[in-house]
Design an enzyme around this catalytic site. Structure first.
Site, mmCIF file in Angstrom:
data_model
loop_
_atom_site.group_PDB
_atom_site.id
_atom_site.type_symbol
_atom_site.label_atom_id
_atom_site.label_comp_id
_atom_site.label_asym_id
_atom_site.label_seq_id
_atom_site.Cartn_x
_atom_site.Cartn_y
_atom_site.Cartn_z
ATOM 1 N N ALA A 11 42.658 37.131 51.019
ATOM 2 C CA ALA A 11 42.549 35.797 50.411
ATOM 3 C C ALA A 11 41.458 35.727 49.358
ATOM 4 O O ALA A 11 41.408 34.790 48.566
ATOM 5 C CB ALA A 11 42.278 34.768 51.505
ATOM 6 N N GLY A 12 40.568 36.720 49.329
ATOM 7 C CA GLY A 12 39.398 36.658 48.444
ATOM 8 C C GLY A 12 39.796 36.756 46.976
ATOM 9 O O GLY A 12 40.860 37.256 46.627
ATOM 10 N N ARG A 16 34.275 40.487 41.540
ATOM 11 C CA ARG A 16 33.729 41.637 40.807
ATOM 12 C C ARG A 16 34.788 42.379 39.989
ATOM 13 O O ARG A 16 34.463 43.234 39.171
ATOM 14 C CB ARG A 16 33.046 42.594 41.807
ATOM 15 C CG ARG A 16 31.763 42.030 42.398
ATOM 16 C CD ARG A 16 31.347 42.747 43.683
ATOM 17 N NE ARG A 16 32.097 42.272 44.852
ATOM 18 C CZ ARG A 16 31.965 42.753 46.085
ATOM 19 N NH1 ARG A 16 31.117 43.735 46.310
ATOM 20 N NH2 ARG A 16 32.678 42.266 47.082
ATOM 21 N N GLY A 142 28.130 46.975 53.829
ATOM 22 C CA GLY A 142 27.272 46.528 54.922
ATOM 23 C C GLY A 142 26.705 47.741 55.650
ATOM 24 O O GLY A 142 27.398 48.739 55.850
ATOM 25 N N GLU A 155 24.626 42.848 56.023
ATOM 26 C CA GLU A 155 25.224 42.910 54.690
ATOM 27 C C GLU A 155 24.178 43.361 53.664
ATOM 28 O O GLU A 155 22.980 43.057 53.795
ATOM 29 C CB GLU A 155 25.806 41.550 54.301
ATOM 30 C CG GLU A 155 27.054 41.197 55.067
ATOM 31 C CD GLU A 155 28.127 42.286 54.970
ATOM 32 O OE1 GLU A 155 28.452 42.705 53.847
ATOM 33 O OE2 GLU A 155 28.620 42.738 56.021
ATOM 34 N N ASN A 227 36.331 46.997 44.884
ATOM 35 C CA ASN A 227 35.673 45.725 44.571
ATOM 36 C C ASN A 227 35.522 45.486 43.081
ATOM 37 O O ASN A 227 35.243 44.375 42.655
ATOM 38 C CB ASN A 227 34.302 45.675 45.244
ATOM 39 C CG ASN A 227 34.435 45.758 46.754
ATOM 40 O OD1 ASN A 227 35.006 44.879 47.382
ATOM 41 N ND2 ASN A 227 33.953 46.852 47.327
ATOM 42 N N ARG A 333 68.829 54.128 29.705
ATOM 43 C CA ARG A 333 68.366 52.963 30.470
ATOM 44 C C ARG A 333 69.488 52.144 31.099
ATOM 45 O O ARG A 333 70.660 52.339 30.793
ATOM 46 C CB ARG A 333 67.503 52.075 29.575
ATOM 47 C CG ARG A 333 68.250 51.498 28.396
ATOM 48 C CD ARG A 333 67.282 50.861 27.407
ATOM 49 N NE ARG A 333 67.966 50.274 26.289
ATOM 50 C CZ ARG A 333 68.271 48.973 26.184
ATOM 51 N NH1 ARG A 333 67.928 48.134 27.103
ATOM 52 N NH2 ARG A 333 68.932 48.530 25.129
ATOM 53 N N ASN A 386 77.966 46.824 20.156
ATOM 54 C CA ASN A 386 78.401 46.209 21.423
ATOM 55 C C ASN A 386 78.087 44.730 21.492
ATOM 56 O O ASN A 386 78.626 44.044 22.351
ATOM 57 C CB ASN A 386 77.753 46.931 22.608
ATOM 58 C CG ASN A 386 76.241 46.872 22.559
ATOM 59 O OD1 ASN A 386 75.650 46.887 21.477
ATOM 60 N ND2 ASN A 386 75.610 46.804 23.708
ATOM 61 N N ALA A 423 84.877 60.796 9.992
ATOM 62 C CA ALA A 423 83.454 60.517 9.764
ATOM 63 C C ALA A 423 83.306 59.252 8.929
ATOM 64 O O ALA A 423 84.108 58.966 8.041
ATOM 65 C CB ALA A 423 82.816 61.698 9.045
HETATM 66 C C1 UD1 Z 1 33.086 43.749 53.402
HETATM 67 C C2 UD1 Z 1 32.107 43.723 54.594
HETATM 68 C C3 UD1 Z 1 31.132 44.870 54.441
HETATM 69 C C4 UD1 Z 1 31.879 46.185 54.372
HETATM 70 C C5 UD1 Z 1 32.939 46.174 53.275
HETATM 71 C C6 UD1 Z 1 33.832 47.382 53.409
HETATM 72 C C7 UD1 Z 1 31.868 41.375 55.240
HETATM 73 C C8 UD1 Z 1 30.992 40.189 55.231
HETATM 74 N N1 UD1 Z 1 31.408 42.460 54.610
HETATM 75 O O1 UD1 Z 1 32.309 43.552 52.236
HETATM 76 O O2 UD1 Z 1 30.252 44.900 55.564
HETATM 77 O O3 UD1 Z 1 30.956 47.250 54.136
HETATM 78 O O4 UD1 Z 1 33.760 44.999 53.390
HETATM 79 O O5 UD1 Z 1 34.712 47.504 52.336
HETATM 80 O O6 UD1 Z 1 32.944 41.327 55.793
HETATM 81 N N2 UD1 Z 1 38.457 37.954 52.093
HETATM 82 C C9 UD1 Z 1 39.216 36.885 52.518
HETATM 83 N N3 UD1 Z 1 38.637 35.662 52.573
HETATM 84 C C10 UD1 Z 1 37.351 35.440 52.239
HETATM 85 C C11 UD1 Z 1 36.585 36.558 51.805
HETATM 86 C C12 UD1 Z 1 37.163 37.804 51.749
HETATM 87 O O7 UD1 Z 1 40.394 37.022 52.841
HETATM 88 O O8 UD1 Z 1 36.902 34.277 52.319
HETATM 89 C C13 UD1 Z 1 39.103 39.282 52.033
HETATM 90 C C14 UD1 Z 1 39.105 39.872 50.645
HETATM 91 O O9 UD1 Z 1 40.284 39.511 49.942
HETATM 92 C C15 UD1 Z 1 39.020 41.386 50.923
HETATM 93 C C16 UD1 Z 1 38.340 41.469 52.277
HETATM 94 O O10 UD1 Z 1 38.378 40.184 52.826
HETATM 95 O O11 UD1 Z 1 40.286 41.989 50.985
HETATM 96 C C17 UD1 Z 1 36.904 41.935 52.160
HETATM 97 O O12 UD1 Z 1 36.229 41.080 51.253
HETATM 98 P P1 UD1 Z 1 35.219 41.670 50.165
HETATM 99 O O13 UD1 Z 1 34.700 40.523 49.362
HETATM 100 O O14 UD1 Z 1 35.832 42.800 49.457
HETATM 101 O O15 UD1 Z 1 34.039 42.168 51.129
HETATM 102 P P2 UD1 Z 1 32.967 43.291 50.775
HETATM 103 O O16 UD1 Z 1 31.903 42.681 49.956
HETATM 104 O O17 UD1 Z 1 33.634 44.497 50.264
HETATM 105 MG MG MG Z 2 35.525 44.871 49.590
#
Ligand code: UD1
Ligand code: MG
Length: 458
Positions: A11-12, A16, A142, A155, A227, A333, A386, A423
């Site tokens: 969901a994130g 970055r 983390g 973290e 990321n 194609r 065509n 031709a």
């Molecule tokens: C996270 C871990 C970190 C670990 C790393 C490994 C946490 C707090 N940190 O950090 O310890 O070393 O992964 O790759 O978990 N997401 C949601 N909803 C949210 C936030 C995130 O669904 O509200 C999803 C993102 O889409 C992603 C995953 O969770 O697929 C991880 O989120 P991300 O922001 O990438 O966490 P990291 O900073 O990588």
């Molecule tokens: Mg991540």
């Protein structure tokens, strides 16, 4: 009650990545990175209904993609993204029905299904079991803290300088006993550097409840998170090499590992030679002993045995049967087919066209919506007209036909078997069997014209 469910966090926003597009839909080779994670999950459970993808940012397009690609996989929503702990809590209604919950970050495409299985098998005695890896470059992962109070995760943004020196990091895949997770997940706070509810804080909460927490060390290369775009490139290259190595092991001769791209679902037989700068995508299948010449792009196409793709061919959604030949510089194609021994050569385009056995379209031709029988020869520069501005019309050319150079077939039109065109003809009427179609004005020679126009010294 079902045994284990796998929840994929997707969901994130992926801030970055600096992209308006949801992170999990960025491609690794020719597939969105979420596809690799869902496949890993399916490898572990085997049942799509035991896998859920949590969507949020750009959730509509992620949902549509998952529904089309992985029917049966559940979609859940996290409408506001407040961290990974909040994400897991948003999906509570779904995972409460399982005994165990496996949580996978959606940005972990390199993890193999077999590694996930090993991890899950080892997790049975723990209330919370996490994956970690040891690395020389712990980046912003983390940190895994092993001290008297048990294992927990700090973290990066909350870590002290000493903690930042720790080289064991949290890899982002977790196994929980659902009963134990229920006891602590509601206790998470966002009192940290990012004002987020961290899933990783569950470990400290479990420690204080005297629940059993442990970490499982995984191979570093499989646990690389994506990321930012640099990490996407690194992971893309790792996946590319993994696939190329698989084909090398199967007897595919890849001339230049640095410039060949092959998608994860491509199948290739042994003794195929792949020259530099070749891309092969989607569900393409290549038989044995074929040559894929330099600069060729093959997308979702079937190539038989002993096919010679000379060089610089673009082939999409088409089929080249055994011993056929294509290129150089050919575009094939939309459901075209070269039957056995057929040939489409230099600067030729085929669209929705079927070229019969032993038939040849050697130079500078466009065959669109055309069906050619066997042993046909198409003279250089011939094309099917065509499209009449409204409809695409068909051209049929029977067996053994001989088409003179620069013939225009104004479709719909048919040449019956054993017929020919002169031709330079514009063919607007069908040509019956065993006939020659001549569709051009007669030549007139004007005596004395040249010298009367071109006097010496002009
Ligand atoms: C996270 C871990 C970190 C670990 C790393 C490994 C946490 C707090 N940190 O950090 O310890 O070393 O992964 O790759 O978990 N997401 C949601 N909803 C949210 C936030 C995130 O669904 O509200 C999803 C993102 O889409 C992603 C995953 O969770 O697929 C991880 O989120 P991300 O922001 O990438 O966490 P990291 O900073 O990588
Ligand atoms: Mg991540």
């Amino acid at each position: 009650m079902n045994e284990s469910g796998v929840l994929i966090l997707a969901a994130g926003k992926g801030t970055r990545m600096r992209s308006a597009y949801p992170k999990v839909l960025h491609n690794i080779l020719d597939k969105p990175l979420i596809d690799y994670v869902v496949r890993t999950a399916l490898c572990c459970t085997g049942r799509p209904e035991d896998v859920a993808v949590l969507v949020g940012f750009g959730g509509d397009i992620v949902e549509e993609h998952i529904k089309n690609t992985f029917p049966g996989v559940k979609i859940l929503w996290q409408h506001e993204q407040k961290g990974t702990g909040h994400a897991v809590n948003s999906a509570r209604e779904w995972w409460e029905n399982f005994e165990n919950l496996i949580v996978l970050n959606g940005d972990l495409p390199l993890m193999r299904g077999v590694s996930l299985k090993n991890f899950v098998n080892a997790s049975k005695n723990y209330d919370c079991f996490i994956t970690s890896f040891i690395t020389d470059n712990p980046k912003a992962y983390g940190r895994v803290i092993r001290d008297g109070s048990g294992i927990h995760v700090i973290e990066f943004k909350d870590a002290s300088p000493e903690e930042k020196n720790i080289n064991e990091v949290n890899a982002g895949c977790y196994a929980f006993k659902v009963e134990s997770l229920k006891r602590v997940i509601g206790l998470l706070t966002n009192n940290n550097a990012q004002d987020e509810y961290y899933l990783t804080d569950v470990l400290a909460l479990m420690n204080s409840e005297k629940l059993k927490v442990n970490a499982f060390i995984m191979p570093e290369i499989e646990m690389q998170g994506v990321n930012n775009l640099r990490e996407l490139c690194d992971v893309n290259n790792e996946m590319r090499m993994r696939i190329l190595n698989k084909h090398l092991d199967n007897g595919v001769h890849i001339m230049d590992l640095s410039s060949v791209f092959i998608g994860p679902d491509v199948e290739i037989g042994s003794d195929v030679v792949i020259m530099p700068n070749v891309h092969i995508w989607a569900n393409s299948k290549i038989g044995e002993n074929s040559l894929i010449g330099t600069g060729s792009v093959i997308n979702n196409s079937v190539i038989g045995d002993y096919v010679n793709i000379v060089a610089y061919a673009v082939i999409e959604n088409s089929e080249l049967k055994d011993h056929s030949k294509a290129g150089p510089f050919v575009y094939i194609r939309e459901g075209s087919c070269l039957e056995k021994n057929a040939f489409a050569g230099k600067f030729v385009e085929l669209k929705k066209s079927h070229i019969g056995e032993n038939s040849k379209v050697p130079h500078l031709s466009y065959m669109g919506d055309a069906t050619l029988g066997r042993d046909v020869n198409i003279g250089a520069g011939s094309i099917t007209c065509n499209y009449d501005g409204e409809h695409k019309n068909k051209t049929f050319i029977g067996d053994n036909c001989f088409v003179g150079s620069d013939t225009m077939f104004v479709a719909p039109v048919e040449l019956e078997n054993d017929s020919a065109t002169a031709a330079g003809s514009v063919i607007t009427k069908n040509i019956p069997e065993n006939s020659l179609g001549v569709g051009r004005s007669r030549q007139v020679n004007i005596a004395g014209w040249f010298k009367s126009k071109h006097k010496k010294g002009d």
